[in-house]
Design a protein around this motif. Structure first.
Motif, PDB file in Angstrom:
ATOM      1  N   TRP A  89       0.655  -1.703   0.070  1.00  0.00           N
ATOM      2  CA  TRP A  89      -0.133   0.227   0.193  1.00  0.00           C
ATOM      3  C   TRP A  89       0.503   1.270   0.215  1.00  0.00           C
ATOM      4  CZ3 TRP A  89       1.869   2.462   4.322  1.00  0.00           C
ATOM      5  CH2 TRP A  89       1.659   2.030   5.488  1.00  0.00           C
ATOM      6  N   MET A  90       0.786   2.331  -0.357  1.00  0.00           N
ATOM      7  CA  MET A  90       0.642   3.023   0.205  1.00  0.00           C
ATOM      8  C   MET A  90      -0.424   4.590   0.216  1.00  0.00           C
ATOM      9  SD  MET A  90       2.262   6.191  -3.376  1.00  0.00           S
ATOM     10  CE  MET A  90       4.029   5.019  -3.592  1.00  0.00           C
ATOM     11  N   VAL A  91       0.552   5.057   0.997  1.00  0.00           N
ATOM     12  CA  VAL A  91      -0.955   6.605   0.997  1.00  0.00           C
ATOM     13  C   VAL A  91       0.245   8.000   0.874  1.00  0.00           C
ATOM     14  CG1 VAL A  91      -1.238   7.943   3.643  1.00  0.00           C
ATOM     15  CG2 VAL A  91      -1.052   5.524   3.651  1.00  0.00           C
ATOM     16  N   ILE A  92      -0.831   8.520   0.510  1.00  0.00           N
ATOM     17  CA  ILE A  92      -0.396   9.974  -0.867  1.00  0.00           C
ATOM     18  C   ILE A  92      -1.428  10.517   0.459  1.00  0.00           C
ATOM     19  CG2 ILE A  92      -0.264   9.091  -3.115  1.00  0.00           C
ATOM     20  CD1 ILE A  92      -2.886   9.364  -3.592  1.00  0.00           C
ATOM     21  N   ASP A  93      -1.337  11.993  -0.035  1.00  0.00           N
ATOM     22  CA  ASP A  93      -2.103  12.971   0.773  1.00  0.00           C
ATOM     23  C   ASP A  93      -2.056  14.336  -0.098  1.00  0.00           C
ATOM     24  OD1 ASP A  93      -3.733  15.039   2.517  1.00  0.00           O
ATOM     25  OD2 ASP A  93      -2.499  15.280   3.743  1.00  0.00           O
ATOM     26  N   VAL A  94      -2.733  14.371  -1.017  1.00  0.00           N
ATOM     27  CA  VAL A  94      -3.484  15.456  -2.322  1.00  0.00           C
ATOM     28  C   VAL A  94      -4.967  16.670  -1.806  1.00  0.00           C
ATOM     29  CG1 VAL A  94      -2.352  13.998  -3.826  1.00  0.00           C
ATOM     30  CG2 VAL A  94      -4.933  13.862  -3.243  1.00  0.00           C
ATOM     31  N   ASP A  95      -4.391  17.367  -3.397  1.00  0.00           N
ATOM     32  CA  ASP A  95      -5.385  18.466  -3.133  1.00  0.00           C
ATOM     33  C   ASP A  95      -6.804  18.258  -3.333  1.00  0.00           C
ATOM     34  OD1 ASP A  95      -3.378  20.805  -1.768  1.00  0.00           O
ATOM     35  OD2 ASP A  95      -2.508  20.995  -3.617  1.00  0.00           O
ATOM     36  N   THR A  96      -6.576  17.174  -4.201  1.00  0.00           N
ATOM     37  CA  THR A  96      -8.416  16.691  -4.960  1.00  0.00           C
ATOM     38  C   THR A  96      -8.007  14.917  -5.476  1.00  0.00           C
ATOM     39  OG1 THR A  96      -7.143  16.899  -7.044  1.00  0.00           O
ATOM     40  CG2 THR A  96      -8.432  19.146  -5.979  1.00  0.00           C
ATOM     41  N   TYR A  97      -9.363  14.484  -5.747  1.00  0.00           N
ATOM     42  CA  TYR A  97      -9.734  13.996  -5.625  1.00  0.00           C
ATOM     43  C   TYR A  97      -8.820  13.367  -7.475  1.00  0.00           C
ATOM     44  CZ  TYR A  97     -12.542   9.142  -8.020  1.00  0.00           C
ATOM     45  OH  TYR A  97     -12.115   8.477  -8.475  1.00  0.00           O
ATOM     46  N   GLU A  98      -9.455  14.330  -7.949  1.00  0.00           N
ATOM     47  CA  GLU A  98      -8.898  14.095  -9.453  1.00  0.00           C
ATOM     48  C   GLU A  98      -7.269  14.001  -8.792  1.00  0.00           C
ATOM     49  OE1 GLU A  98     -10.782  16.330  -8.426  1.00  0.00           O
ATOM     50  OE2 GLU A  98     -12.505  15.508  -9.300  1.00  0.00           O
ATOM     51  N   ARG A  99      -6.507  14.532  -8.678  1.00  0.00           N
ATOM     52  CA  ARG A  99      -4.940  14.521  -8.524  1.00  0.00           C
ATOM     53  C   ARG A  99      -4.663  12.983  -7.927  1.00  0.00           C
ATOM     54  NH1 ARG A  99       0.369  14.735 -10.084  1.00  0.00           N
ATOM     55  NH2 ARG A  99       1.716  15.221  -8.539  1.00  0.00           N
TER      56      ARG A  99
END
Length: 136
Positions: A89-99
């Protein structure tokens, strides 16, 4: 910012387009290229501040479920032959769902047999967030 979990399945449904051969049949060079791609992807996201964490998981595991009768029962599994074994697994923290979708698509292109992208299915799951509190 919103956190998302990318679940990497050993074999997804449907199976990745270019991944008919299980990973235990890949050459050492193909495995190294696949792992290097994922490490490079994580390093790129570290520079943008979008990477939180990632881990690969061993193929063997154990199912545990408390039954209310003392020591919980333990069952072998999941197994590498399982259709939807979670490989990591990888956890990401992004501005938008699209990203998040864009990054999942890019990670899906990790190389497999012959160096070709395997186009694997990744499960994209948002972290459960507390609803906004309305104050007057």
């Amino acid at each position: 910012m919103a956190k998302y979990l990318l679940l990497k399945h050993y074999r997804g449904a449907p199976a990745p387009a270019n991944c008919d051969a299980p990973m235990d049949q890949w050459t050492p060079e193909e495995i190294s290229a696949h792992v290097q791609y994922m490490q490079d992807f994580a390093a790129k996201l570290e520079t943008t501040g979008e990477f939180v964490d990632a881990q690969a998981l061993a193929p063997e595991g154990t199912f545990v479920r408390y039954d209310g009768e003392g020591r919980p029962p333990v069952t072998d599994g999941p197994f590498a032959e399982t259709k939807d074994l979670i490989a990591g697994w990888m956890v990401i923290d992004v501005d938008t769902y699209e990203r998040a979708v864009e990054l999942a698509g890019e990670l899906s292109a990790a190389p497999g047999p012959g160096g070709e992208p395997i186009h694997e299915w990744l499960e994209l799951r948002p972290f459960l967030a507390m609803p906004s509190t309305v104050t007057e």
